[in-house]
Scaffold this motif. Sequence first.
Motif: not given
Length: 346
Positions: A113-117, A200-206, A327-328
Amino acid sequence: MVAERRHSNRLASKKHDNATDVRAHTPIADDADNLKSGNKDVLQFFTAKMDMILEGISRLGIDSTSGDLSKAAITQCNKNNDIGNTSVSSSYDSDRTVGLVPLAADNEGSICEQLFRPVKDVPKPADLRKALLNEPVVKIPIHQYVFDRLKEDVPVSELESYFCIVENVGNIAPQLTPRVETALLVNNVDIGTESMQQHVLDAFLMGVIGTAQEYLGMDVMIDRNAAEPSMTLPQSRPDYLLLFNGLLVFKGEEKKGGNVRQIALELTDKMADNAVGRTGKLEYLLCYATAGSRVLFECIYEENKMVECADIINLKKVSDRVTMLIILINVVRIAHSLYLARRIEV
């Protein structure tokens, strides 16, 4: 023979019941001298297996017991995050530890909740290079062995700005922590088809967006190679889409190789007119393009103009993987704020 086996089981059960805590387990083979050799072997086998299981739990930092841990450990992770400080174990009851390693509390809800506010103020396109590299509001719990691997390529001072260590602070996010660790350490594949390289990219996106999905308080949809009408031309299909309540807020174009800046042009080619900007639904749209292991983040703004908002990232490099993660996280926060400030059509 049957009675003898039952007698042995009762002895083993009695020994287990008298133990103060299974995690404070000590070998019970000392009392096995009174048993016949066959049953003694069984007890020794059982003891060895239990020791292996408890050692594994200790390394993972996972608490499989019920009950709440001291809030002091939560404060330690979210505020101080002293990587080198192991004194946090004093905030735990002695029977809640395995050796010197505190068992971790599940604080995923509080952390995420804090990380993605959402950010307080939506940055302007010209300020995104700095905004996308802002330190997380709360530090991400990772295990000691992951931190040790990262510090081979990234300065410890930088890592301490982003991460806290599970074994020290006693916090774990059961979904976020292993997903982030997988993204940071997964083997890179730079050969094969576009789909093969995509993992590899999906590991970050997920790891980031997939985990944030349930903490944003809205209908969040993630899709691939799909049509969407809110900002995309008919018959066009972005390779990656993130939608909040049906509105596109982040997208990507992916290729297995080539010039990543050239590939990024497809991001604007597929945009509908007047989708962003003063008369658009959002002030701007964050997006990315990939060419194999190279990733470039872009911003599409007024009249479908586009500007780079980060240096090209190479996912073969551990240091760039850390940057990708940060960044994500900021993409989610800024996209959330853009959505809240959206222009609602009457």
